[in-house]
Write an enzyme that holds these catalytic residues in place. Sequence first.
Site, PDB file in Angstrom:
ATOM      1  N   LYS A  10      -2.000  -1.558   7.751  1.00 16.08           N
ATOM      2  CA  LYS A  10      -3.358  -1.025   7.835  1.00 16.08           C
ATOM      3  C   LYS A  10      -4.274  -1.903   8.662  1.00 16.08           C
ATOM      4  O   LYS A  10      -5.129  -1.401   9.405  1.00 16.08           O
ATOM      5  CB  LYS A  10      -3.924  -0.867   6.420  1.00 16.08           C
ATOM      6  CG  LYS A  10      -5.349  -0.352   6.358  1.00 16.08           C
ATOM      7  CD  LYS A  10      -5.824  -0.283   4.929  1.00 16.08           C
ATOM      8  CE  LYS A  10      -7.287   0.152   4.849  1.00 16.08           C
ATOM      9  NZ  LYS A  10      -7.769   0.196   3.443  1.00 16.08           N
ATOM     10  N   HIS A  53      -3.933  -9.058   2.813  1.00 13.59           N
ATOM     11  CA  HIS A  53      -5.387  -9.136   2.927  1.00 13.59           C
ATOM     12  C   HIS A  53      -5.762 -10.220   3.935  1.00 13.59           C
ATOM     13  O   HIS A  53      -5.359 -11.374   3.798  1.00 13.59           O
ATOM     14  CB  HIS A  53      -6.021  -9.469   1.576  1.00 13.59           C
ATOM     15  CG  HIS A  53      -5.980  -8.336   0.599  1.00 13.59           C
ATOM     16  ND1 HIS A  53      -4.951  -8.164  -0.291  1.00 13.59           N
ATOM     17  CD2 HIS A  53      -6.846  -7.311   0.381  1.00 13.59           C
ATOM     18  CE1 HIS A  53      -5.175  -7.088  -1.024  1.00 13.59           C
ATOM     19  NE2 HIS A  53      -6.317  -6.552  -0.630  1.00 13.59           N
ATOM     20  N   ARG A 113       0.832  -1.196   0.000  1.00 13.72           N
ATOM     21  CA  ARG A 113       0.000   0.000   0.000  1.00 13.72           C
ATOM     22  C   ARG A 113       0.868   1.248   0.000  1.00 13.72           C
ATOM     23  O   ARG A 113       2.051   1.209   0.356  1.00 13.72           O
ATOM     24  CB  ARG A 113      -0.917   0.016   1.227  1.00 13.72           C
ATOM     25  CG  ARG A 113      -1.835  -1.207   1.338  1.00 13.72           C
ATOM     26  CD  ARG A 113      -2.649  -1.145   2.623  1.00 13.72           C
ATOM     27  NE  ARG A 113      -3.548  -2.274   2.777  1.00 13.72           N
ATOM     28  CZ  ARG A 113      -3.232  -3.407   3.416  1.00 13.72           C
ATOM     29  NH1 ARG A 113      -2.029  -3.532   3.969  1.00 13.72           N
ATOM     30  NH2 ARG A 113      -4.107  -4.387   3.525  1.00 13.72           N
ATOM     31  N   ARG A 145      -1.451  -1.541  -6.960  1.00 14.44           N
ATOM     32  CA  ARG A 145      -1.661  -2.679  -6.050  1.00 14.44           C
ATOM     33  C   ARG A 145      -2.543  -3.715  -6.731  1.00 14.44           C
ATOM     34  O   ARG A 145      -2.290  -4.920  -6.646  1.00 14.44           O
ATOM     35  CB  ARG A 145      -2.272  -2.187  -4.741  1.00 14.44           C
ATOM     36  CG  ARG A 145      -2.581  -3.277  -3.716  1.00 14.44           C
ATOM     37  CD  ARG A 145      -2.870  -2.624  -2.367  1.00 14.44           C
ATOM     38  NE  ARG A 145      -3.541  -3.491  -1.416  1.00 14.44           N
ATOM     39  CZ  ARG A 145      -2.913  -4.362  -0.629  1.00 14.44           C
ATOM     40  NH1 ARG A 145      -1.612  -4.515  -0.708  1.00 14.44           N
ATOM     41  NH2 ARG A 145      -3.594  -5.087   0.243  1.00 14.44           N
ATOM     42  N   TYR A 190      -9.397  -7.793  -6.116  1.00 12.65           N
ATOM     43  CA  TYR A 190      -8.175  -7.332  -6.771  1.00 12.65           C
ATOM     44  C   TYR A 190      -7.706  -8.276  -7.879  1.00 12.65           C
ATOM     45  O   TYR A 190      -6.739  -8.007  -8.553  1.00 12.65           O
ATOM     46  CB  TYR A 190      -7.049  -7.194  -5.746  1.00 12.65           C
ATOM     47  CG  TYR A 190      -7.276  -6.096  -4.742  1.00 12.65           C
ATOM     48  CD1 TYR A 190      -6.708  -4.850  -4.906  1.00 12.65           C
ATOM     49  CD2 TYR A 190      -8.071  -6.309  -3.625  1.00 12.65           C
ATOM     50  CE1 TYR A 190      -6.911  -3.834  -3.984  1.00 12.65           C
ATOM     51  CE2 TYR A 190      -8.281  -5.307  -2.697  1.00 12.65           C
ATOM     52  CZ  TYR A 190      -7.701  -4.074  -2.871  1.00 12.65           C
ATOM     53  OH  TYR A 190      -7.918  -3.086  -1.960  1.00 12.65           O
ATOM     54  N   HIS A 223      -3.273   3.585  -6.362  1.00 12.64           N
ATOM     55  CA  HIS A 223      -3.702   2.331  -5.740  1.00 12.64           C
ATOM     56  C   HIS A 223      -3.930   1.234  -6.781  1.00 12.64           C
ATOM     57  O   HIS A 223      -3.911   0.045  -6.447  1.00 12.64           O
ATOM     58  CB  HIS A 223      -4.990   2.558  -4.940  1.00 12.64           C
ATOM     59  CG  HIS A 223      -5.368   1.401  -4.062  1.00 12.64           C
ATOM     60  ND1 HIS A 223      -4.685   1.081  -2.911  1.00 12.64           N
ATOM     61  CD2 HIS A 223      -6.352   0.464  -4.177  1.00 12.64           C
ATOM     62  CE1 HIS A 223      -5.226   0.024  -2.350  1.00 12.64           C
ATOM     63  NE2 HIS A 223      -6.238  -0.369  -3.098  1.00 12.64           N
TER      64      HIS A 223
END
Length: 330
Positions: free
Chosen positions: A224, A308, A199, A285, A317, A282
């Site tokens: 995160k 994740h 990220r 990613r 994703y 982003h």
Amino acid sequence: MATIRKLRGRWQAQVRRRGMKPRAKSFDSKAEAEKWARELESQVDRFGAAPDTKILETTTLGDLLRRYKLEVSPTKRGSVQEIQRIDLLERHEIAHRTLVGLSQPDISSFRDERLSSVAPSTAVREMAILSHVIEVAMRDWGFPLSRNVVKLVRRPIIRNERKRRLEGDEEQRLLDGCDSGKIAFLKTLLIVAIETGMRRGELIGLRWSDISHNRRVVTLTMTKNGSGREVPLSQRAFDALTQWKTLADDEQVMIFPMKAGSLEQVWRRLLVRAEIKGLRFHDLRHESVSRMFERGLNMIEVSSISGHKELRMLKRYTHLSADDLVGRLG
């Protein structure tokens, strides 16, 4: 069973239960009287007695928000952003509602009003704050609320899935655009982003001490989702970092000394130079994670690299290229 009657132009609710003194209260509408009676009866069934609800009549949602901002928000990693959202909520008219009068329609109206001016994801975050504020008031601060009304209201559906990936020679154009910019490490940052799927905040928070050159691994101590992880470096990413290390200041602790706001500005200028539209930082990613799947890594392996925690989130994703998958299908 409560008694609801109209008395001198107002609606009076009276609750009688064995073991407690009768409680009565007057309201402007029958609906409000019925709601008060139902909640009082629920509290009696829950606690075995009728709690003193006077504090609910004198305390507003804004009072709870202010206390939460002082006592709870500072303990969180995202305290700055949360406090900013609470400041906004305090200025909203819902903050003036007393706890005894706060209802599901109030929350629904708040949600609908916010959706007219902000994205669904923003409205969801604000409703989450309201819900947790009330939950803390009930569990930790002793407010005799029978239920959390925010949890009873449907939250907006967030549809922010993106399928944007690098197309054609866009990657090379981005890297070439870095050469004409003023940020010496920008090309290295982009290569590491594309190769690792880290990220933005993880990238600009990297220190040289986080890299294990012997293992070719980056150690992230805090991410995160609240936990750390180890990210393996591809040969391309490792070589880019090694080359930048020879050019960087020996006393420089951070690998990419830049703040998030500055990176956003640099990214916009880079897109102009590369003549690329509709691409967000982003999205790199997204690109990285999708490439991992195309290389044959399974979902568990990819999640250990990308960080994740929920596999259902990871699926958002994985926009795999149909052309690349044809060969694997046989």
